[in-house]
Design a protein around this motif. Structure first.
Motif, PDB file in Angstrom:
ATOM      1  N   PHE A 340       0.560  -1.407  -0.238  1.00  0.00           N
ATOM      2  CA  PHE A 340      -0.012  -0.136  -0.107  1.00  0.00           C
ATOM      3  C   PHE A 340       0.345   1.099   0.217  1.00  0.00           C
ATOM      4  O   PHE A 340       0.711   1.757  -1.150  1.00  0.00           O
ATOM      5  CB  PHE A 340      -0.914  -0.144   1.503  1.00  0.00           C
ATOM      6  CG  PHE A 340      -1.630   1.697   1.647  1.00  0.00           C
ATOM      7  CD1 PHE A 340      -3.095   1.420   0.347  1.00  0.00           C
ATOM      8  CD2 PHE A 340      -1.533   2.337   1.907  1.00  0.00           C
ATOM      9  CE1 PHE A 340      -3.897   2.786   0.608  1.00  0.00           C
ATOM     10  CE2 PHE A 340      -2.307   3.644   2.721  1.00  0.00           C
ATOM     11  CZ  PHE A 340      -3.391   3.372   1.633  1.00  0.00           C
ATOM     12  N   PHE A 341       1.871   1.918   1.319  1.00  0.00           N
ATOM     13  CA  PHE A 341       2.464   2.462   1.301  1.00  0.00           C
ATOM     14  C   PHE A 341       3.385   2.519   0.031  1.00  0.00           C
ATOM     15  O   PHE A 341       3.775   3.693  -0.280  1.00  0.00           O
ATOM     16  CB  PHE A 341       2.900   2.438   2.403  1.00  0.00           C
ATOM     17  CG  PHE A 341       2.138   3.159   3.284  1.00  0.00           C
ATOM     18  CD1 PHE A 341       1.582   4.496   3.657  1.00  0.00           C
ATOM     19  CD2 PHE A 341       1.468   2.223   4.553  1.00  0.00           C
ATOM     20  CE1 PHE A 341       0.587   4.571   4.581  1.00  0.00           C
ATOM     21  CE2 PHE A 341       0.549   2.424   4.927  1.00  0.00           C
ATOM     22  CZ  PHE A 341       0.192   3.279   5.854  1.00  0.00           C
ATOM     23  N   VAL A 346       4.033   5.830  -2.697  1.00  0.00           N
ATOM     24  CA  VAL A 346       5.611   5.908  -3.195  1.00  0.00           C
ATOM     25  C   VAL A 346       4.992   6.014  -5.008  1.00  0.00           C
ATOM     26  O   VAL A 346       5.407   6.781  -5.629  1.00  0.00           O
ATOM     27  CB  VAL A 346       6.194   5.656  -2.712  1.00  0.00           C
ATOM     28  CG1 VAL A 346       7.401   5.734  -3.198  1.00  0.00           C
ATOM     29  CG2 VAL A 346       6.109   5.848  -1.295  1.00  0.00           C
ATOM     30  N   LEU A 347       4.618   4.421  -5.313  1.00  0.00           N
ATOM     31  CA  LEU A 347       4.898   4.205  -7.094  1.00  0.00           C
ATOM     32  C   LEU A 347       4.071   4.647  -7.866  1.00  0.00           C
ATOM     33  O   LEU A 347       3.536   5.297  -9.142  1.00  0.00           O
ATOM     34  CB  LEU A 347       5.350   3.096  -6.853  1.00  0.00           C
ATOM     35  CG  LEU A 347       6.758   2.967  -6.205  1.00  0.00           C
ATOM     36  CD1 LEU A 347       7.399   1.912  -7.041  1.00  0.00           C
ATOM     37  CD2 LEU A 347       7.716   3.813  -6.858  1.00  0.00           C
ATOM     38  N   GLY A 348       2.724   5.282  -7.609  1.00  0.00           N
ATOM     39  CA  GLY A 348       1.044   5.175  -8.339  1.00  0.00           C
ATOM     40  C   GLY A 348       0.708   4.089  -8.673  1.00  0.00           C
ATOM     41  O   GLY A 348      -0.199   3.947  -9.401  1.00  0.00           O
ATOM     42  N   ASP A 353      -5.429  -4.935  -7.670  1.00  0.00           N
ATOM     43  CA  ASP A 353      -5.050  -5.721  -8.891  1.00  0.00           C
ATOM     44  C   ASP A 353      -4.326  -5.160  -9.704  1.00  0.00           C
ATOM     45  O   ASP A 353      -3.992  -5.802 -10.468  1.00  0.00           O
ATOM     46  CB  ASP A 353      -6.955  -5.445  -9.357  1.00  0.00           C
ATOM     47  CG  ASP A 353      -8.281  -6.525  -8.945  1.00  0.00           C
ATOM     48  OD1 ASP A 353      -7.434  -7.324  -7.946  1.00  0.00           O
ATOM     49  OD2 ASP A 353      -9.084  -6.338  -9.038  1.00  0.00           O
ATOM     50  N   ALA A 354      -3.874  -4.535  -9.210  1.00  0.00           N
ATOM     51  CA  ALA A 354      -3.002  -3.396 -10.924  1.00  0.00           C
ATOM     52  C   ALA A 354      -1.871  -3.820 -10.064  1.00  0.00           C
ATOM     53  O   ALA A 354      -0.600  -4.448 -11.459  1.00  0.00           O
ATOM     54  CB  ALA A 354      -2.472  -1.644 -10.556  1.00  0.00           C
ATOM     55  N   GLY A 360       6.839  -4.353 -12.859  1.00  0.00           N
ATOM     56  CA  GLY A 360       7.833  -4.027 -13.105  1.00  0.00           C
ATOM     57  C   GLY A 360       8.290  -4.086 -11.244  1.00  0.00           C
ATOM     58  O   GLY A 360       9.428  -3.505 -10.825  1.00  0.00           O
ATOM     59  N   VAL A 361       7.379  -5.471 -10.744  1.00  0.00           N
ATOM     60  CA  VAL A 361       8.379  -6.027  -9.512  1.00  0.00           C
ATOM     61  C   VAL A 361       8.569  -7.829  -9.908  1.00  0.00           C
ATOM     62  O   VAL A 361       7.567  -8.019 -10.780  1.00  0.00           O
ATOM     63  CB  VAL A 361       6.845  -5.666  -8.631  1.00  0.00           C
ATOM     64  CG1 VAL A 361       5.659  -6.296  -8.937  1.00  0.00           C
ATOM     65  CG2 VAL A 361       6.857  -6.128  -7.123  1.00  0.00           C
ATOM     66  N   ALA A 362       8.946  -8.750  -9.191  1.00  0.00           N
ATOM     67  CA  ALA A 362       8.915  -9.621  -8.825  1.00  0.00           C
ATOM     68  C   ALA A 362       9.596  -9.982  -7.807  1.00  0.00           C
ATOM     69  O   ALA A 362       9.491  -8.867  -6.438  1.00  0.00           O
ATOM     70  CB  ALA A 362      10.578  -9.485 -10.105  1.00  0.00           C
TER      71      ALA A 362
END
Length: 440
Positions: A340-341, A346-348, A353-354, A360-362
């Motif tokens: 969440f934070f 921070v990253l939007g 779901d998004a 961009g995350v692994a």
């Protein structure tokens, strides 16, 4: 509540069982491509049934299964049983040998709404469809999912301990460094006691959500095709490995987050500046000390960014800003705070779901790998996290919610090839099943 049934297991024949290490296989999502290819080169390895390949993968699995059964590669046990399955393992940096004790059997494939089998994560429809198609074509359960029941009295362990003294086979050491041992219990009175103890209990699905939902999808399709079905047909059941949630040998390892990119081409300085309203950010000299610095601390994380380590701790007063529509048990999780934070505020990347769909995350289990991938430029940053506790898993499941993706890594993983089971229509016609089936 949880109905379990013994099974007449299908296993590799006696000659092949003597070399069982050559035929077992890991779950498809926990090994490298190189390891996977080595398994496929063995024409008798179980991976050809559990994760078949080709344009018609399910058809290829059925063809191979039919051949293996016809030629005696696989043979079915004469009597139904509950199969004791022990995994001996060590954790890095610890001299202790753990032993996770459990057993494999069939469990009724309960819909989630029945609140008998409880989930803690969501699934991807495409993966569920693949598992359902494989099950529909082969009518064969090729790898057990992992479920958890709770028995603080450890009643069943004494039967399991006795059975494991006469193993059917065991591995020397599997791909993850564990030693796996299989035995069978065929005493009818003991099996009925297993059924009685599980009957009033709920089961938490620890691992294998896609395979379990594949069984649900197949069962629903069969029910739709045969409204007169009795509910006793084998396709109402699913192969599961059940372990006691009260046991100290049940280990959950952390899964860290790699940020492969920072949206908007954020600089390191901009990223750190955006974190400041939510976290205290303290630079640390030794990145390899981050896990120890976080241990036992709520809402604490390690950050590795451009060769510099930081310890992050959520500012307690901002936690009330966590506005996702979920339960308090989920909101209290470290990983919910992180998603969440960091990902949203921070990253939007707005909403669970998004975030699940964001490339961009692994998710990486091995801590040193996180640091090395950042150093090699394969990722912009690594977030190091604490493991989820069993108590947290139980609280979330009983709250009716799910965790962020890749929250749990129950270690070690079960292996394929130790035991297969059939859900063909004629499988429960065997006379020895009647004492365990209240519908017969």
């Amino acid at each position: 509540m949880a109905e379990i049934q013994p099974v007449r297991g299908w296993r590799y024949n006696t000659e092949l069982s003597a070399r069982i290490d050559e035929y077992v296989s890991p779950l498809f999502d926990v090994v490298s491509e190189k390891q996977r290819e080595a398994l496929y080169r063995n024409p008798l390895n179980s991976i050809h049934l559990s994760v078949p390949r080709g344009e018609d993968a399910a058809g290829a699995a059925l063809e191979r299964l039919t051949e293996w059964q016809k030629t005696g590669v696989l043979r079915q046990d004469e009597l139904p049983g509950i199969y004791a399955y022990y995994q001996y393992f060590r954790l890095p940096g610890s001299p202790r040998e753990y032993c996770r004790k459990g057993f494999m059997c069939h469990i009724r494939a309960y819909d989630w709404a029945e609140n008998v089998v409880l989930r803690h994560e969501n699934t991807l429809p495409a993966a569920v469809n693949d598992r359902a198609e494989l099950l529909a074509r082969t009518q064969f359960e090729t790898s057990a999912t992992h479920g958890l029941y709770r028995d603080d009295n450890f009643e069943l362990e004494r039967y399991l301990d006795e059975a494991i003294q006469s193993p059917l086979y065991e591995t020397e050491e599997d791909y993850q460094g564990a030693r796996d041992v299989l035995a069978v219990i065929q005493d009818a009175a003991v099996i009925r006691r297993f059924q009685q103890l599980l009957a009033p209990r709920e089961v938490i699905l620890a691992d294998g959500h896609h395979r379990y939902e594949g069984s649900l999808a197949y069962r629903q399709a069969r029910l739709a095709a045969d409204p007169a079905a009795t509910g006793r047909e084998p396709w109402n059941f699913h192969l599961m490995y059940l372990t006691n949630a009260a046991a100290d040998d049940l280990r959950i390892l952390p899964t860290h987050r790699l940020l492969l990119e920072l949206p908007g081409q954020l600089t390191d300085e901009e990223f750190l500046s955006r974190l400041e309203p939510y976290f205290t950010v303290v630079p640390k000299e030794d990145a390899y000390a981050l896990p120890e610095l976080l241990a036992g601390k709520q809402w604490a994380f390690g950050l590795y960014l451009s060769g510099q380590a930081y310890k992050l701790r959520l500012r307690p007063e901002v936690h009330e800003q966590l506005s996702w529509d979920t339960t308090e048990a989920v909101k209290a999780l470290d990983l919910t705070v992180l998603h969440f934070f960091v990902l949203e505020k921070v990253l939007g990347i707005i909403g669970p779901d998004a975030q699940r769909a964001w490339p961009g995350v692994a998710y990486v289990r091995i801590f040193p790998e996180c640091l090395s991938r950042v150093d090699r430029g394969e990722a912009r940053a690594a977030f190091i996290v604490n493991e989820v506790t069993m108590d947290e898993v139980e609280r979330v499941c009983h709250s009716g919610a799910v965790m962020p993706p890749k929250s749990t890594f129950f270690y070690p993983k079960t292996i394929g090839g130790f035991l297969f089971t059939s859900i063909r229509d004629d499988d429960y016609d065997h006379v020895f099943h009647s004492p365990f089936n209240p519908g017969l």
